[in-house]
Scaffold this active site. Sequence first.
Site, PDB file in Angstrom:
ATOM      1  N   ARG A   1       4.082   0.579   2.408  1.00  0.00           N
ATOM      2  CA  ARG A   1       4.291  -0.582   3.280  1.00  0.00           C
ATOM      3  C   ARG A   1       4.012  -1.819   2.444  1.00  0.00           C
ATOM      4  O   ARG A   1       2.891  -2.045   1.993  1.00  0.00           O
ATOM      5  CB  ARG A   1       3.385  -0.537   4.511  1.00  0.00           C
ATOM      6  CG  ARG A   1       3.832  -1.556   5.585  1.00  0.00           C
ATOM      7  CD  ARG A   1       3.147  -1.320   6.911  1.00  0.00           C
ATOM      8  NE  ARG A   1       1.844  -1.942   6.982  1.00  0.00           N
ATOM      9  CZ  ARG A   1       1.616  -3.206   7.339  1.00  0.00           C
ATOM     10  NH1 ARG A   1       2.617  -3.991   7.670  1.00  0.00           N
ATOM     11  NH2 ARG A   1       0.384  -3.682   7.367  1.00  0.00           N
TER      12      ARG A   1
ATOM     13  N   GLU B   1      -1.461  -3.251  12.487  1.00  0.00           N
ATOM     14  CA  GLU B   1      -0.742  -2.550  13.538  1.00  0.00           C
ATOM     15  C   GLU B   1      -1.405  -2.703  14.902  1.00  0.00           C
ATOM     16  O   GLU B   1      -2.628  -2.679  15.006  1.00  0.00           O
ATOM     17  CB  GLU B   1      -0.708  -1.073  13.159  1.00  0.00           C
ATOM     18  CG  GLU B   1       0.209  -0.301  14.031  1.00  0.00           C
ATOM     19  CD  GLU B   1       0.604   1.004  13.382  1.00  0.00           C
ATOM     20  OE1 GLU B   1      -0.209   1.563  12.648  1.00  0.00           O
ATOM     21  OE2 GLU B   1       1.738   1.414  13.634  1.00  0.00           O
TER      22      GLU B   1
ATOM     23  N   GLU C   1      -6.425   7.233   7.880  1.00  0.00           N
ATOM     24  CA  GLU C   1      -5.282   8.004   8.399  1.00  0.00           C
ATOM     25  C   GLU C   1      -4.751   8.994   7.357  1.00  0.00           C
ATOM     26  O   GLU C   1      -4.302  10.086   7.682  1.00  0.00           O
ATOM     27  CB  GLU C   1      -4.176   7.042   8.846  1.00  0.00           C
ATOM     28  CG  GLU C   1      -2.979   7.745   9.448  1.00  0.00           C
ATOM     29  CD  GLU C   1      -1.960   6.767  10.009  1.00  0.00           C
ATOM     30  OE1 GLU C   1      -2.357   5.860  10.772  1.00  0.00           O
ATOM     31  OE2 GLU C   1      -0.777   6.910   9.694  1.00  0.00           O
TER      32      GLU C   1
ATOM     33  N   CYS D   1       1.187  10.726   9.420  1.00  0.00           N
ATOM     34  CA  CYS D   1       2.120  10.153  10.388  1.00  0.00           C
ATOM     35  C   CYS D   1       3.533  10.209   9.805  1.00  0.00           C
ATOM     36  O   CYS D   1       3.735   9.788   8.660  1.00  0.00           O
ATOM     37  CB  CYS D   1       1.732   8.700  10.687  1.00  0.00           C
ATOM     38  SG  CYS D   1       2.910   7.869  11.781  1.00  0.00           S
TER      39      CYS D   1
ATOM     40  N   ARG E   1      -5.396   5.569   0.785  1.00  0.00           N
ATOM     41  CA  ARG E   1      -4.469   4.453   0.923  1.00  0.00           C
ATOM     42  C   ARG E   1      -4.729   3.594  -0.305  1.00  0.00           C
ATOM     43  O   ARG E   1      -5.845   3.059  -0.463  1.00  0.00           O
ATOM     44  CB  ARG E   1      -4.731   3.655   2.208  1.00  0.00           C
ATOM     45  CG  ARG E   1      -4.254   4.342   3.483  1.00  0.00           C
ATOM     46  CD  ARG E   1      -2.732   4.347   3.553  1.00  0.00           C
ATOM     47  NE  ARG E   1      -2.215   5.142   4.639  1.00  0.00           N
ATOM     48  CZ  ARG E   1      -1.862   4.654   5.832  1.00  0.00           C
ATOM     49  NH1 ARG E   1      -2.033   3.391   6.106  1.00  0.00           N
ATOM     50  NH2 ARG E   1      -1.335   5.436   6.737  1.00  0.00           N
TER      51      ARG E   1
ATOM     52  N   ARG F   1       0.843  -1.208   0.000  1.00  0.00           N
ATOM     53  CA  ARG F   1       0.000   0.000   0.000  1.00  0.00           C
ATOM     54  C   ARG F   1       0.865   1.240   0.000  1.00  0.00           C
ATOM     55  O   ARG F   1       2.005   1.214   0.473  1.00  0.00           O
ATOM     56  CB  ARG F   1      -0.940   0.004   1.189  1.00  0.00           C
ATOM     57  CG  ARG F   1      -0.292  -0.002   2.575  1.00  0.00           C
ATOM     58  CD  ARG F   1       0.103   1.350   3.088  1.00  0.00           C
ATOM     59  NE  ARG F   1       0.399   1.335   4.521  1.00  0.00           N
ATOM     60  CZ  ARG F   1       1.192   2.202   5.110  1.00  0.00           C
ATOM     61  NH1 ARG F   1       1.822   3.118   4.414  1.00  0.00           N
ATOM     62  NH2 ARG F   1       1.388   2.154   6.421  1.00  0.00           N
TER      63      ARG F   1
ATOM     64  N   THR G   1       6.010   8.384  10.107  1.00  0.00           N
ATOM     65  CA  THR G   1       6.588   7.095   9.701  1.00  0.00           C
ATOM     66  C   THR G   1       6.279   6.780   8.238  1.00  0.00           C
ATOM     67  O   THR G   1       6.936   5.936   7.633  1.00  0.00           O
ATOM     68  CB  THR G   1       6.049   5.907  10.541  1.00  0.00           C
ATOM     69  OG1 THR G   1       4.650   5.781  10.319  1.00  0.00           O
ATOM     70  CG2 THR G   1       6.339   6.083  12.004  1.00  0.00           C
TER      71      THR G   1
ATOM     72  N   ARG H   1       4.527  -7.206  12.492  1.00  0.00           N
ATOM     73  CA  ARG H   1       3.220  -6.840  13.059  1.00  0.00           C
ATOM     74  C   ARG H   1       2.404  -8.105  13.253  1.00  0.00           C
ATOM     75  O   ARG H   1       2.710  -9.149  12.694  1.00  0.00           O
ATOM     76  CB  ARG H   1       2.438  -5.901  12.126  1.00  0.00           C
ATOM     77  CG  ARG H   1       3.054  -4.540  11.975  1.00  0.00           C
ATOM     78  CD  ARG H   1       2.142  -3.586  11.181  1.00  0.00           C
ATOM     79  NE  ARG H   1       2.801  -2.301  10.993  1.00  0.00           N
ATOM     80  CZ  ARG H   1       2.240  -1.214  10.476  1.00  0.00           C
ATOM     81  NH1 ARG H   1       0.978  -1.251  10.074  1.00  0.00           N
ATOM     82  NH2 ARG H   1       2.905  -0.093  10.341  1.00  0.00           N
TER      83      ARG H   1
HETATM   84  P1  ADP Z   1      -1.451  -0.221   7.034  1.00  0.00           P
HETATM   85  O1  ADP Z   1      -1.013  -1.291   6.148  1.00  0.00           O
HETATM   86  O2  ADP Z   1      -2.276   0.769   6.317  1.00  0.00           O
HETATM   87  O3  ADP Z   1      -0.293   0.371   7.752  1.00  0.00           O
HETATM   88  P2  ADP Z   1      -2.540  -2.028   9.118  1.00  0.00           P
HETATM   89  O4  ADP Z   1      -1.247  -2.520   9.665  1.00  0.00           O
HETATM   90  O5  ADP Z   1      -3.580  -1.619  10.100  1.00  0.00           O
HETATM   91  O6  ADP Z   1      -2.405  -0.748   8.183  1.00  0.00           O
HETATM   92  O7  ADP Z   1      -3.116  -3.146   8.163  1.00  0.00           O
HETATM   93  C1  ADP Z   1      -4.316  -2.941   7.488  1.00  0.00           C
HETATM   94  C2  ADP Z   1      -4.976  -4.245   7.109  1.00  0.00           C
HETATM   95  O8  ADP Z   1      -4.241  -4.874   6.093  1.00  0.00           O
HETATM   96  C3  ADP Z   1      -5.089  -5.243   8.249  1.00  0.00           C
HETATM   97  O9  ADP Z   1      -6.320  -5.908   8.175  1.00  0.00           O
HETATM   98  C4  ADP Z   1      -3.975  -6.203   7.938  1.00  0.00           C
HETATM   99  O10 ADP Z   1      -4.183  -7.490   8.478  1.00  0.00           O
HETATM  100  C5  ADP Z   1      -4.030  -6.230   6.431  1.00  0.00           C
HETATM  101  N1  ADP Z   1      -2.795  -6.715   5.824  1.00  0.00           N
HETATM  102  C6  ADP Z   1      -1.566  -6.205   5.935  1.00  0.00           C
HETATM  103  N2  ADP Z   1      -0.679  -6.931   5.248  1.00  0.00           N
HETATM  104  C7  ADP Z   1      -1.376  -7.941   4.667  1.00  0.00           C
HETATM  105  C8  ADP Z   1      -1.029  -9.041   3.825  1.00  0.00           C
HETATM  106  N3  ADP Z   1       0.219  -9.233   3.403  1.00  0.00           N
HETATM  107  N4  ADP Z   1      -2.027  -9.871   3.450  1.00  0.00           N
HETATM  108  C9  ADP Z   1      -3.294  -9.686   3.844  1.00  0.00           C
HETATM  109  N5  ADP Z   1      -3.675  -8.664   4.625  1.00  0.00           N
HETATM  110  C10 ADP Z   1      -2.736  -7.814   5.027  1.00  0.00           C
HETATM  111  C1  CIR Z   2       1.933   5.261  17.466  1.00  0.00           C
HETATM  112  O1  CIR Z   2       2.569   6.294  17.700  1.00  0.00           O
HETATM  113  O2  CIR Z   2       2.142   4.193  18.008  1.00  0.00           O
HETATM  114  C2  CIR Z   2       0.829   5.352  16.446  1.00  0.00           C
HETATM  115  N1  CIR Z   2       0.524   6.710  16.177  1.00  0.00           N
HETATM  116  C3  CIR Z   2       1.247   4.640  15.149  1.00  0.00           C
HETATM  117  C4  CIR Z   2       2.622   4.998  14.672  1.00  0.00           C
HETATM  118  C5  CIR Z   2       2.966   4.539  13.273  1.00  0.00           C
HETATM  119  N2  CIR Z   2       3.191   3.184  13.106  1.00  0.00           N
HETATM  120  C6  CIR Z   2       4.371   2.555  13.107  1.00  0.00           C
HETATM  121  O3  CIR Z   2       5.448   3.039  13.170  1.00  0.00           O
HETATM  122  N3  CIR Z   2       4.300   1.269  13.005  1.00  0.00           N
END
Ligand code: ADP
Ligand code: CIR
Length: 342
Positions: free
Chosen positions: A266, A300, A211, A257, A215, A112, A259, A295
């Site tokens: 990501r 997250e 966020e 954010c 995305r 993403r 990060t 993660r």
């Molecule tokens: P972001 O990727 O936007 O940082 P999250 O860590 O909250 O946010 O992940 C968002 C969603 O994407 C969650 O439901 C997570 O389980 C899913 N996800 C992340 N990576 C994968 C993957 N490789 N395959 C399937 N789902 C994924």
């Molecule tokens: C935090 O500070 O924990 C949240 N605002 C998320 C920070 C961003 N995520 C990350 O680095 N994995």
Amino acid sequence: MKYPKFTSKNSSLMAKFLTKEVFEELKDAKTKNGFTLEKAIKSGIDNPDSSIGVYAGDEESYELFAPLFDPIIQEYHGFTRRDMHASNLNIDELDAPNPDLKGEHILSTRIRVGRNLSDFPLGTAISKTQRDEVEMIVSTALNSLEGSLAGKYYPLYAMSEEQRLSLVKDHFLFKAGDRFLESAGLNRDWPKGRGIYHNHEKTFLVWINEEDELRVISMQKGGDIKEVFTRLVQAIRELEKKMKFAFSEHLGYITSCPTNLGTAMRASVHIALPKLSQDMKRFKSITDKYHLQIRGVNGEHSQSEGGVYDISNARRLGVTEVQCVQDMHDGVVELIKTEESL
Ligand code: ADP
Ligand code: CIR
């Protein structure tokens, strides 16, 4: 606002770098969109377990509040004020054959990027009217996509609870009520203005006004990382024809954010490592070597389930998109090799 009292519970980079001197220097500053230090640090104050603890309100925040943001950016990304960010979305430069041809470890791959519209404040500082306008601009553009990216926009307010929960459970949609986003002002007027677009196969998806304003997501079952990257690049190119994204020569794509600055990318796999995860020290030594983050399987701040982890690139700024995906690929190859040797 008074200088916050930090205790040993405050583990965030914000608590580390918001010294009394920095606080005094920034406490009365305000961006053109009305974003203040108090708003920037609220999430980290309300949630002492934050890892970062700050959000920006707009591109100007990164300049105005630089005495706080710069050291956070430097510690997270290893990127200094003098560095410049460069983008590279050339799929031919990615060397990423499927690391799991037998399909024994990688459940799915997802890449993403975050994007925000250049003519609007970020979601932390946006008004309801502006947020609704962003939703209209982005969903209209998406609904005009053709071919394999063609699909439909589903606004959150019009979704049944059952439909929403099923999309979250299947990893397609963001969760509701995230406490970090709540404190950052990113959940104001929920669920209005939010939603998800996806193509028919649910391999190309766009979250609107979570966020970040967008995305952009490419995902599918299995470990064909290159195919996922190729689809994402195709989608980004199409979207760039229809809207202008906030981008700076120094910080790359501007995100709420810090990060996510730079590539805002990501790239992750869901991967089963039941043996290696018994030895977290060894597991982490490999992820650290390739600049990867571990993660839980629901994203997250979630836990692993059944030895399945979400492994993704940690660096996003000062590295190209190709490098982000390459880091993830190369690390996953070594993780699988190690798992199979145990
Ligand atoms: P972001 O990727 O936007 O940082 P999250 O860590 O909250 O946010 O992940 C968002 C969603 O994407 C969650 O439901 C997570 O389980 C899913 N996800 C992340 N990576 C994968 C993957 N490789 N395959 C399937 N789902 C994924
Ligand atoms: C935090 O500070 O924990 C949240 N605002 C998320 C920070 C961003 N995520 C990350 O680095 N994995």
